[in-house]
Write a protein that holds these residues in place. Structure first.
Motif, PDB file in Angstrom:
ATOM      1  N   ARG A 165      29.048  58.755  43.179  1.00 56.07           N
ATOM      2  CA  ARG A 165      29.969  59.647  42.456  1.00 56.07           C
ATOM      3  C   ARG A 165      31.408  59.226  42.138  1.00 56.07           C
ATOM      4  N   GLU A 166      31.769  58.118  42.880  1.00 55.49           N
ATOM      5  CA  GLU A 166      33.031  57.679  42.693  1.00 55.49           C
ATOM      6  C   GLU A 166      33.012  56.248  41.973  1.00 55.49           C
ATOM      7  N   ASP A 167      31.727  55.809  41.556  1.00 55.84           N
ATOM      8  CA  ASP A 167      31.759  54.545  41.180  1.00 55.84           C
ATOM      9  C   ASP A 167      31.856  54.570  39.241  1.00 55.84           C
ATOM     10  N   LEU A 168      33.385  54.220  39.198  1.00 53.03           N
ATOM     11  CA  LEU A 168      33.651  54.490  37.754  1.00 53.03           C
ATOM     12  C   LEU A 168      33.881  52.859  37.362  1.00 53.03           C
ATOM     13  N   HIS A 169      34.379  52.116  38.117  1.00 55.66           N
ATOM     14  CA  HIS A 169      34.545  50.861  37.464  1.00 55.66           C
ATOM     15  C   HIS A 169      34.670  49.503  38.442  1.00 55.66           C
ATOM     16  N   ALA A 170      33.739  48.643  38.199  1.00 54.51           N
ATOM     17  CA  ALA A 170      33.683  47.439  39.181  1.00 54.51           C
ATOM     18  C   ALA A 170      33.593  47.631  40.557  1.00 54.51           C
ATOM     19  N   GLY A 171      32.698  48.803  40.788  1.00 53.78           N
ATOM     20  CA  GLY A 171      32.106  49.214  42.069  1.00 53.78           C
ATOM     21  C   GLY A 171      30.934  48.728  42.441  1.00 53.78           C
ATOM     22  N   LEU A 172      30.061  49.578  43.169  1.00 55.61           N
ATOM     23  CA  LEU A 172      29.010  49.057  43.897  1.00 55.61           C
ATOM     24  C   LEU A 172      27.758  48.655  43.018  1.00 55.61           C
ATOM     25  N   ALA A 173      27.648  49.216  42.049  1.00 54.60           N
ATOM     26  CA  ALA A 173      26.461  49.070  40.968  1.00 54.60           C
ATOM     27  C   ALA A 173      26.997  47.883  40.097  1.00 54.60           C
ATOM     28  N   GLU A 174      27.936  47.895  39.586  1.00 58.86           N
ATOM     29  CA  GLU A 174      28.187  46.466  38.771  1.00 58.86           C
ATOM     30  C   GLU A 174      28.377  45.339  39.399  1.00 58.86           C
ATOM     31  N   THR A 175      29.038  45.663  40.591  1.00 56.88           N
ATOM     32  CA  THR A 175      29.115  44.251  41.403  1.00 56.88           C
ATOM     33  C   THR A 175      27.673  43.726  41.892  1.00 56.88           C
ATOM     34  N   SER A 176      26.799  44.747  42.310  1.00 59.81           N
ATOM     35  CA  SER A 176      25.303  44.426  42.805  1.00 59.81           C
ATOM     36  C   SER A 176      24.689  43.843  41.387  1.00 59.81           C
ATOM     37  N   LEU A 177      24.815  44.393  40.316  1.00 56.76           N
ATOM     38  CA  LEU A 177      24.120  43.898  39.115  1.00 56.76           C
ATOM     39  C   LEU A 177      24.573  42.599  38.838  1.00 56.76           C
ATOM     40  N   MET A 178      25.972  42.120  38.943  1.00 53.51           N
ATOM     41  CA  MET A 178      26.260  40.764  38.768  1.00 53.51           C
ATOM     42  C   MET A 178      25.909  39.681  39.820  1.00 53.51           C
ATOM     43  N   LEU A 179      25.829  40.422  41.145  1.00 55.33           N
ATOM     44  CA  LEU A 179      25.232  39.467  42.016  1.00 55.33           C
ATOM     45  C   LEU A 179      24.025  38.896  41.952  1.00 55.33           C
ATOM     46  N   TYR A 180      23.210  40.081  41.281  1.00 57.81           N
ATOM     47  CA  TYR A 180      21.665  39.441  40.882  1.00 57.81           C
ATOM     48  C   TYR A 180      21.596  38.585  39.588  1.00 57.81           C
ATOM     49  N   MET A 181      22.536  38.679  38.598  1.00 59.46           N
ATOM     50  CA  MET A 181      22.443  38.202  37.390  1.00 59.46           C
ATOM     51  C   MET A 181      23.077  36.786  37.437  1.00 59.46           C
ATOM     52  N   ALA A 182      24.232  36.916  38.014  1.00 62.08           N
ATOM     53  CA  ALA A 182      25.061  35.812  38.068  1.00 62.08           C
ATOM     54  C   ALA A 182      25.837  35.877  39.382  1.00 62.08           C
ATOM     55  N   PRO A 183      25.565  35.263  40.078  1.00 64.65           N
ATOM     56  CA  PRO A 183      26.236  35.367  41.311  1.00 64.65           C
ATOM     57  C   PRO A 183      27.553  34.319  41.544  1.00 64.65           C
ATOM     58  N   ASN A 184      27.289  33.536  40.641  1.00 68.01           N
ATOM     59  CA  ASN A 184      28.327  32.407  40.645  1.00 68.01           C
ATOM     60  C   ASN A 184      29.633  33.077  39.961  1.00 68.01           C
ATOM     61  N   LEU A 185      29.453  34.304  39.434  1.00 64.67           N
ATOM     62  CA  LEU A 185      30.647  35.105  38.449  1.00 64.67           C
ATOM     63  C   LEU A 185      31.346  35.977  39.502  1.00 64.67           C
ATOM     64  N   VAL A 186      30.751  35.986  40.597  1.00 58.42           N
ATOM     65  CA  VAL A 186      31.205  37.004  41.388  1.00 58.42           C
ATOM     66  C   VAL A 186      32.204  36.456  42.559  1.00 58.42           C
ATOM     67  N   GLN A 187      33.426  36.966  42.936  1.00 58.62           N
ATOM     68  CA  GLN A 187      34.497  36.585  43.976  1.00 58.62           C
ATOM     69  C   GLN A 187      34.547  37.538  44.952  1.00 58.62           C
ATOM     70  N   LEU A 188      33.299  37.742  45.920  1.00 63.49           N
ATOM     71  CA  LEU A 188      33.256  38.891  46.534  1.00 63.49           C
ATOM     72  C   LEU A 188      34.389  38.852  47.702  1.00 63.49           C
ATOM     73  N   HIS A 189      34.944  37.866  47.919  1.00 62.54           N
ATOM     74  CA  HIS A 189      35.965  37.853  49.118  1.00 62.54           C
ATOM     75  C   HIS A 189      37.186  38.316  48.568  1.00 62.54           C
TER      76      HIS A 189
END
Length: 270
Positions: A165-189
């Motif tokens: 309900r609250e995921d409008l931008h750069a939240g769980l869905a987009e971050t997870s999809l990027m972790l799958y597609m290109a984890p090197n582009l995610v700065q999770l820290h």
């Protein structure tokens, strides 16, 4: 010619492209993104990257003989809501409308029958819908479709509440999809959780009864939602759902005479 070149209209010579246009049901897809901030943990080009990657998988899966081609990613979008976050780009609405017309006009003139605007940025859904209607009004022989990447039945069912309900931008869905597609582009820290304020009952930021909003009014980091708990496995499930959903939709479109056109319009081939 490898499959990617076969599907890329820009890889064809002009006689090859002309023959492609003459195929019954000839369809061209343009992936469309945006260069905008996606919190401190995701890249500016997130939306376009997703649109391009999902479309690539879909086109690879479609039968070779289907008359569908793609054009290169259009990276610059309409994103004024993010402009107060440093290097976030946006183009004026009228420029983007003209850009769609500039793409559609030669396709219509060459005889292509459909144009799909495959959009990965939620902030330009309505604008691309306007562009599609405007272009079709000028070129009624060209069916124009404005489709949003995430608009696949059941895809958000994979995201648990309250983030669904609250995921409008750069939240769980987009971050997870990027972790799958290109984890090197995610700065999770660097990820920050900033859920949006709840609207009054019956009102919303998006969806039914939406409001215009700027990211700066909702978030200090640029994230609107929570990327915490994002995983590549959730990203893989989202990717599979998106790809399978769009394979079905494109297959349905290519197997039909949709959208309807009047007899005079359908025979008015340029």
């Amino acid at each position: 010619m490898n499959p990617e070149q076969h599907r890329g209209l820009h890889h064809l010579s002009w006689p090859e492209a002309k023959r492609a246009a003459a195929c019954d049901g000839s369809t061209v897809v343009v992936p469309w993104g945006s260069l905008e901030q996606h919190g401190p943990h995701l890249p500016l080009g997130t939306d376009g990257f997703f649109a391009e990657q999902v479309l690539h998988q879909v086109l690879q899966a479609l039968p070779h003989q289907l008359p569908i081609w793609s054009l290169p990613l259009q990276s610059l979008g309409f994103a004024p809501e993010h402009r107060r976050f440093g290097v976030s780009f946006t183009q004026p609405a009228e420029v983007m409308l003209a850009q769609v017309e500039a793409i559609a006009e030669p396709l219509a003139r060459s005889g292509f029958q459909r144009l799909v605007l495959f959009n990965g940025h939620g902030g330009q859904i309505s604008l691309l819908d306007v562009a599609a209607r405007q272009v079709h009004g000028r070129h009624p022989q060209l069916g124009v479709h404005a489709w949003f990447l995430w608009d696949v039945d059941g895809v958000m069912d994979l995201v648990p509440e309250p983030e669904r309900r609250e995921d409008l931008h750069a939240g769980l869905a987009e971050t997870s999809l990027m972790l799958y597609m290109a984890p090197n582009l995610v700065q999770l820290h660097q990820a920050v959780a900033e859920p949006p304020p709840p609207p009054p009952a019956g009102l919303s930021l998006e969806g039914r009864c939406p409001s215009a909003w700027t990211t700066k009014a909702l978030s200090r980091s640029g994230t609107v939602g929570s990327p915490h708990g994002a995983t590549a496995s959730l990203g893989a499930a989202l990717n599979q759902k998106l790809v399978q959903g769009w394979i079905t939709t494109f297959t349905t479109l290519l197997g039909s005479s949709w959208p309807p056109r009047g007899a005079a319009e359908s025979s008015d081939r340029v």
